[in-house]
Design an enzyme around this catalytic site. Structure first.
Site, PDB file in Angstrom:
ATOM      1  N   LYS A  52       0.849  -1.201   0.000  1.00 51.44           N
ATOM      2  CA  LYS A  52       0.000   0.000   0.000  1.00 51.44           C
ATOM      3  C   LYS A  52       0.883   1.249   0.000  1.00 51.44           C
ATOM      4  O   LYS A  52       0.599   2.215  -0.701  1.00 51.44           O
ATOM      5  CB  LYS A  52      -0.937  -0.021   1.214  1.00 51.44           C
ATOM      6  N   GLN A  96      -5.218  -1.956   9.334  1.00 56.87           N
ATOM      7  CA  GLN A  96      -4.921  -3.268   8.735  1.00 56.87           C
ATOM      8  C   GLN A  96      -5.538  -4.388   9.572  1.00 56.87           C
ATOM      9  O   GLN A  96      -5.278  -4.481  10.765  1.00 56.87           O
ATOM     10  CB  GLN A  96      -3.394  -3.438   8.606  1.00 56.87           C
ATOM     11  N   ASP A 119     -11.436   2.092   3.463  1.00 55.23           N
ATOM     12  CA  ASP A 119     -11.710   0.662   3.283  1.00 55.23           C
ATOM     13  C   ASP A 119     -13.213   0.414   3.129  1.00 55.23           C
ATOM     14  O   ASP A 119     -13.625  -0.676   2.728  1.00 55.23           O
ATOM     15  CB  ASP A 119     -11.187  -0.131   4.501  1.00 55.23           C
TER      16      ASP A 119
END
Ligand code: NAD
Length: 281
Positions: A52, A96, A119
């Site tokens: 990322k 994460q 997300d």
């Protein structure tokens, strides 16, 4: 022989467009920023976090990784996210997953400001997807839809069967396809006669996490097969679909690697750029 839906090629094309978009924003004094919060030392997560960061660097997004110890408290994690919520340099926040067991995933995701939730896992964004309103859409399902549309695949009225009901892939993918007027079936570990369902699918999405689980006898000839799985077998990454057998009967298929995974990162960049525009313009 199925036509390959290449996430690699598509994501490279998107990278070029995203670089231009970032340059445009920078001319207006806006530098899009993404923060990744990473708790613990899970090796697979470390690779994802690194990728990322590389993607951000490639297109010119400012990125910051906040590493917290595996034994970090819920309070510390909440405080870290709240600081990022207030931080003007940061337009997107991603925690994460999976988190260490002692931390509350839902509580953590709920702390992120919905407009910074790149997300798309916050309840507000999940609710918007559920009610077909504009919100931030989870990256993997968004990438799947992007690939289908890019290939010009007609979705309205099609039978879409999704294997897997996770909150990050299966359920949002089902909702997106429903919003595109597919007739959607979600299958899962308790589904009886799985093959009965998958054989009907014009569009089959496999998000199970079991190597080569979808065999050719489960697939309708001429269907579109999307393989979300990432499984490590003998040091190699393989999907949930028996690619060699299924590519002989499907009309389109995504490879692993070089398929959905590439699109997931591209869509994260897309969500970050959209979040930056929404917050700064
Ligand atoms: P998960 O473990 O949360 O969900 C797996 C789903 O598979 C569950 O809903 C379960 O009911 C279903 N399942 C398990 N066994 C089954 C069976 N025998 N028959 C039918 N259904 C069964 O996983 P997830 O987070 O949704 O991820 C799925 C896979 O996709 C994993 O391999 C993961 O690594 C991968 N993944 C890839 C990307 C990407 O960018 N390509 C992103 C996220 C996840």
């Amino acid at each position: 022989m199925a036509e390959l839906l290449s996430g690699k090629i598509l994501s490279e094309q998107l990278t070029l467009k995203q670089k231009e978009k970032v340059a445009e924003l920078k001319e207006k004094g806006i530098v899009p920023g993404l923060a990744v919060v990473f708790v613990g030392e899970d090796p697979a997560s470390q690779i994802y976090v690194r990728n990322k960061g590389i993607a951000c660097e490639t297109i010119g997004i400012y990125s910051r990784t906040i590493r917290l110890d595996a034994d970090c408290t819920q309070e510390k994690l909440t405080e870290t996210i709240e600081d990022l919520n207030k931080d003007k340099q940061i337009h997107g926040i991603l925690v994460q997953l999976p988190l260490p067991k002692h931390l509350d995933e839902q509580k953590t995701l709920a702390t992120i400001l919905p407009q910074k939730d790149v997300d798309g896992f916050h309840l507000i964004n999940a609710g918007k997807l559920f009610t077909n309103q504009k919100g931030i859409v989870p990256c993997t399902p968004k990438g799947i839809l992007f690939m289908l549309k890019d290939a010009g695949i007609d979705l309205a009225g099609k039978e879409a069967v999704i294997i897997g009901r996770s909150n990050i892939v299966g359920k949002p993918a089902a909702m997106l396809l429903l919003n595109e007027n597919c007739t959607v079936t979600i299958c899962h570990s308790k589904t009886k006669d799985l093959k009965e369902h998958t054989k009907r699918a014009d569009i089959l999405v496999a998000a199970i996490g079991k190597a080569k689980f979808v065999t050719a006898d489960m697939v309708k000839p001429g269907s579109v097969v999307i393989d979300v799985g990432i499984n490590r077998v003998d040091g190699k990454v393989v999907g949930d679909v028996d690619f060699e057998a299924v590519e002989k009967i499907a009309s389109y298929i995504t490879p692993v690697p070089g398929g959905v995974g590439k699109m997931t990162i591209s869509m994260l960049m897309e969500n970050t750029l959209e979040a930056a525009c929404a917050q700064a313009l």
